[in-house]
Enzyme design. Structure first.
Site, PDB file in Angstrom:
ATOM      1  N   ARG A  72     -59.757   1.793 -34.223  1.00 60.67           N
ATOM      2  CA  ARG A  72     -58.376   2.130 -33.922  1.00 60.67           C
ATOM      3  C   ARG A  72     -57.800   1.176 -32.868  1.00 60.67           C
ATOM      4  NH1 ARG A  72     -57.429   8.126 -34.891  1.00 60.67           N
ATOM      5  NH2 ARG A  72     -56.204   8.317 -32.980  1.00 60.67           N
ATOM      6  N   GLY A  99     -60.208  17.112 -31.077  1.00 66.42           N
ATOM      7  CA  GLY A  99     -60.086  16.374 -29.826  1.00 66.42           C
ATOM      8  C   GLY A  99     -58.806  16.677 -29.079  1.00 66.42           C
ATOM      9  N   GLU A 100     -57.771  17.132 -29.787  1.00 62.25           N
ATOM     10  CA  GLU A 100     -56.491  17.467 -29.157  1.00 62.25           C
ATOM     11  C   GLU A 100     -56.491  18.906 -28.622  1.00 62.25           C
ATOM     12  OE1 GLU A 100     -56.496  13.983 -30.415  1.00 62.25           O
ATOM     13  OE2 GLU A 100     -56.616  15.413 -32.070  1.00 62.25           O
ATOM     14  N   ASN A 104     -61.372  10.358 -29.465  1.00 58.01           N
ATOM     15  CA  ASN A 104     -60.793  10.216 -28.136  1.00 58.01           C
ATOM     16  C   ASN A 104     -61.351  11.245 -27.159  1.00 58.01           C
ATOM     17  OD1 ASN A 104     -59.053  12.065 -29.921  1.00 58.01           O
ATOM     18  ND2 ASN A 104     -58.456  12.686 -27.873  1.00 58.01           N
ATOM     19  N   TRP A 131     -65.065  13.502 -36.564  1.00 63.45           N
ATOM     20  CA  TRP A 131     -64.286  13.912 -37.731  1.00 63.45           C
ATOM     21  C   TRP A 131     -64.108  12.790 -38.760  1.00 63.45           C
ATOM     22  CZ3 TRP A 131     -59.763  11.214 -38.598  1.00 63.45           C
ATOM     23  CH2 TRP A 131     -59.163  10.563 -37.517  1.00 63.45           C
ATOM     24  N   TRP A 137     -52.230   3.733 -45.861  1.00 60.02           N
ATOM     25  CA  TRP A 137     -52.995   4.902 -45.429  1.00 60.02           C
ATOM     26  C   TRP A 137     -53.993   5.360 -46.490  1.00 60.02           C
ATOM     27  CZ3 TRP A 137     -51.812   6.094 -40.409  1.00 60.02           C
ATOM     28  CH2 TRP A 137     -52.469   7.186 -39.851  1.00 60.02           C
ATOM     29  N   ASP A 143     -59.474   6.610 -31.054  1.00 60.97           N
ATOM     30  CA  ASP A 143     -60.718   7.172 -31.595  1.00 60.97           C
ATOM     31  C   ASP A 143     -61.579   6.073 -32.215  1.00 60.97           C
ATOM     32  OD1 ASP A 143     -58.723   9.209 -31.394  1.00 60.97           O
ATOM     33  OD2 ASP A 143     -59.914  10.496 -32.675  1.00 60.97           O
ATOM     34  N   ASP A 179     -55.527   7.022 -27.086  1.00 62.03           N
ATOM     35  CA  ASP A 179     -55.990   7.773 -28.259  1.00 62.03           C
ATOM     36  C   ASP A 179     -56.613   6.862 -29.302  1.00 62.03           C
ATOM     37  OD1 ASP A 179     -56.428  10.124 -29.810  1.00 62.03           O
ATOM     38  OD2 ASP A 179     -54.721   9.596 -31.058  1.00 62.03           O
ATOM     39  N   THR A 220     -62.352  18.805 -41.271  1.00 54.57           N
ATOM     40  CA  THR A 220     -61.541  17.952 -42.145  1.00 54.57           C
ATOM     41  C   THR A 220     -62.364  16.871 -42.842  1.00 54.57           C
ATOM     42  OG1 THR A 220     -61.004  16.454 -40.299  1.00 54.57           O
ATOM     43  CG2 THR A 220     -59.471  18.264 -40.731  1.00 54.57           C
ATOM     44  N   TRP A 256     -51.196  12.034 -40.794  1.00 63.15           N
ATOM     45  CA  TRP A 256     -50.420  11.782 -39.582  1.00 63.15           C
ATOM     46  C   TRP A 256     -49.150  11.002 -39.907  1.00 63.15           C
ATOM     47  CZ3 TRP A 256     -53.000   9.627 -34.484  1.00 63.15           C
ATOM     48  CH2 TRP A 256     -52.089   9.728 -33.428  1.00 63.15           C
TER      49      TRP A 256
END
Length: 679
Positions: free
Chosen positions: A424, A270-271, A355, A337, A572, A399, A397, A253, A636
């Protein structure tokens, strides 16, 4: 949703409760299955290519007639040669802009172009252009636009190289080359053929954060982790390299970055329990030069136990292995990422890691190094000079992939080569980028409550660590316990949307999230290519407040907010600062805004066709300055709209938290270009 031991898998949805096995909690498992649908149901139109690739003289019998004819022929030939020479000169001029032997660093100093994802190696997102300024910003207007034909979240920004603009899209990762001399005519279009099975393993929408350029090539990092080099003139594929394995959850990404003869990429996932890494490829051949992992043995991470430091001290042998239980580091996350920055003077590339996996902290005892960390590496060899972990044993989470901005600043009367990072976790960090010394660490959002401070006492054994609050510790409260009121939410006080820095005002301009969460971890098992999350979340504004975002000006030498503009939703988009004393940013409703860099006063706004999660950029063409931004709701925060999700707990709570977005915008990918109206 089926009421069996396994929740029903919705195609293209990452479900946070998948792989939970404990039958004693069947009821709670069913609730998690509904509440924890993680992040996305992916659908992206598969567009068919809509745009295909690309002599006598009769002199007569009389002498005079012959002479006249010959003269006419000579004049005609001369005229033809003159026209040819003029056209050749123009073509050569354009080619020089695109194929110049100047380094990409030298090209980045030309503010008429935008040759890197963040304008320059320092990630300042600052332009010296000032034709658009505080005196005429109110006369800005859209002058042309371009539809990308893709309906998902549009992050990143286009590049401008010479007279050509290069525009990218989310999956299927189309690249357009637009002729700025001819009303944005499409010169070429590249559309990769990717396996659609990559879609369900893309976290947080099917976004792509942009392109890179060097040596006449455009570099694209595709969703399926294929790095491609395209001829900038024709769009033809020069080479490709596979960087990861989507069947194991690895995706692409991020925007690549070119440094000298190497192009750098990371990985997402990471997920899904991927093992994070940064990789350098040769720009001419696509061959891998080096790779450095975020976790594991020292040799895999390219660290020297005695020379690589954290906060001035050697990290020691097996610095990562000692902080994981067993082989958990192999599926421990630390994905790369986000954004890369680079200092040519010290030859260091800087980036952050994501994360740790899973999101259930009980399943991974220890600090989980080097997830949630900033690395400084030698760009030639990959060897790490220093590393700093911002959130040891992350439980929320948080990151650390957000951009690191490089700025030389006055710190107590001394000019210091600083690195500024808005994490974050809600703290704004200022470090000496030459050695990793921590100089400032303060909250940049007033709602942050999970920690009281970052320990700044160098004599303390906790130096550099956040001082956590037990009430908001998801580990202390335990599995299957809902920890409420944690600020910030998992998407952080700021996610990847990049900030800007102005050397004129000495301020950083930061798009922020003002969001809190409830977080309930639960046990989850690892299966390659399947979600490895283990948490259910809900999101909402801080108690007693309605705004979910702020756009702020930050003094990184003091760790103080100078001014703050509240926004209805998270900001964002990436920011842009210019020598015209202006700062630009976009909103999730779709507004492009221009504000006074010194005061934050709004001077202009215009609503684009869809919500803005792209990054604002600027360029100059034929003497006129332009500002451009991609709109297209998603990411997100906008996943509910982008993926058509309705459950308020889906998208790890983002669907419910941002449900009101549907009242203000809808899907659609567009580029909108602005300029001051000509009198």
């Amino acid at each position: 949703m089926a009421d069996s031991g396994e929740p029903e898998r919705v195609p293209g949805v990452i479900d946070a409760s998948e792989r939970r096995r404990d039958g004693a909690h069947a009821t709670r498992r069913s609730r998690h299955a509904n509440a924890g649908a993680f992040l996305i149901r992916i659908w992206a139109p598969q567009l068919e290519p809509a745009f295909p690739p690309a002599a006598g003289v009769n002199p007569g019998e009389a002498h005079v007639t012959k002479l006249l004819a010959v003269s006419t022929s000579i004049l005609a030939l001369c005229a033809t040669q003159c026209v040819w020479a003029q056209e050749t000169k123009q073509e050569t001029k354009q080619e020089t802009k695109q194929d110049s032997k100047q380094s990409i660093e030298q090209m980045s100093r030309d503010s008429s172009q935008w040759v890197m994802p963040a304008k320059d190696y320092a990630n300042t997102r600052y332009s010296t252009l000032k034709q658009i300024n505080t005196g005429n910003a109110n006369r800005l207007a859209p002058v042309w636009s371009f539809s990308t034909g893709v309906l998902r979240g549009h992050e990143g920004a286009p590049l401008v190289i010479g007279d050509v603009m290069y525009v990218h899209t989310p999956f299927p990762n189309i690249v357009y080359a637009l002729d700025l001399n001819n009303d944005g005519k499409i010169l070429w279009k590249y559309e990769p053929k990717q396996d659609a099975n990559v879609i369900p393993v893309m976290c947080c929408d099917t976004v792509n954060r942009g392109l890179a350029f060097s040596d006449g090539k455009i570099f694209l990092y595709q969703a399926d982790t294929t790095l491609v080099a395209l001829d900038a003139k024709s769009g033809k594929l020069a080479w490709s390299a596979k960087n990861g394995d989507p069947t194991k959850g690895e995706t692409g990404t991020a925007a690549p970055l070119v440094i000298k003869d190497k192009v750098f990429v990371g990985n997402s996932g990471g997920e899904f329990g991927v093992r994070g890494a940064i990789t350098a490829y040769d720009v001419n051949s696509g061959k891998q030069v080096w790779r450095a992992y975020s976790t594991g043995p020292d040799k895999d991470m390219l660290v020297d136990p005695e020379k690589t430091t954290m906060l001035g001290k050697p990290i020691g042998k097996d610095s990562s292995l000692k902080t994981w239980e067993g082989d958990q580091w192999k599926i421990g996350g630390g994905a790369v990422w986000g954004w890369f920055s680079y200092d040519p003077q010290v030859n260091l590339i800087y980036y952050g890691t994501s994360n740790p996996s899973t999101w259930n902290p009980k399943q991974r005892p220890g600090d989980n190094k080097w997830s949630t960390s900033i690395f400084a590496r030698d760009a030639d060899t990959g060897e790490a000079k220093w590393v700093y972990q911002l959130t040891p044993h992350d439980q929320w989470d948080y990151d650390a992939v957000n951009e690191s901005i490089l700025a030389d600043q006055d710190m107590g009367g001394k000019t210091v080569k600083t690195l500024v990072h808005f994490d974050r976790n809600g703290f704004g960090y200022t470090l000496d980028r030459t050695n990793g010394e921590l100089l400032v660490a303060e909250k940049f959002d007033p709602s942050v409550n999970w920690a009281t401070k970052v320990e700044m006492d160098k004599s303390s054994p906790n130096y550099g660590r956040p001082e956590g609050v037990k009430q908001y510790s998801t580990e202390a409260n335990g599995e299957d316990a809902n920890t409420k009121g944690v600020c910030p939410a998992a998407l952080g006080s700021k996610d990847q949307q990049p900030a800007a820095w102005s050397p004129e005002t000495k301020l950083f301009y930061v798009p922020t999230n003002h969001v809190c969460m409830d977080y309930e971890p639960f046990r989850v098992a690892y299966t390659p290519g399947q979600p490895y999350v283990g948490a259910t979340l809900s999101m909402y504004p801080p108690e007693g407040q309605a705004n979910m975002g702020n756009f702020i000006a930050w003094d990184a030498t003091k760790g103080k907010i100078v001014w703050s503009n509240p926004e209805r939703f998270s900001v964002w988009s990436g920011a842009l600062a210019t020598a015209g004393d202006l700062v630009f940013y976009g909103t999730l409703e779709g507004y492009l805004k221009a504000v006074d860099a010194k005061t934050g006063k709004e001077l202009y706004k215009y609503k684009t066709p869809s919500g803005i999660i792209g990054n604002v950029m600027t360029y100059q063409h034929k003497g006129r300055q332009y500002v451009a931004v991609l709109s297209g709701i998603g990411g997100w925060a906008g996943i509910g709209l982008a993926a058509g999700l309705a459950d308020p707990h889906a998208g790890l709570g983002a669907v419910g938290g941002y449900a009101a977005l549907s009242n203000y915008t809808s899907l659609g990918g567009s580029l909108t270009v602005f300029a001051v109206e000509q009198e």
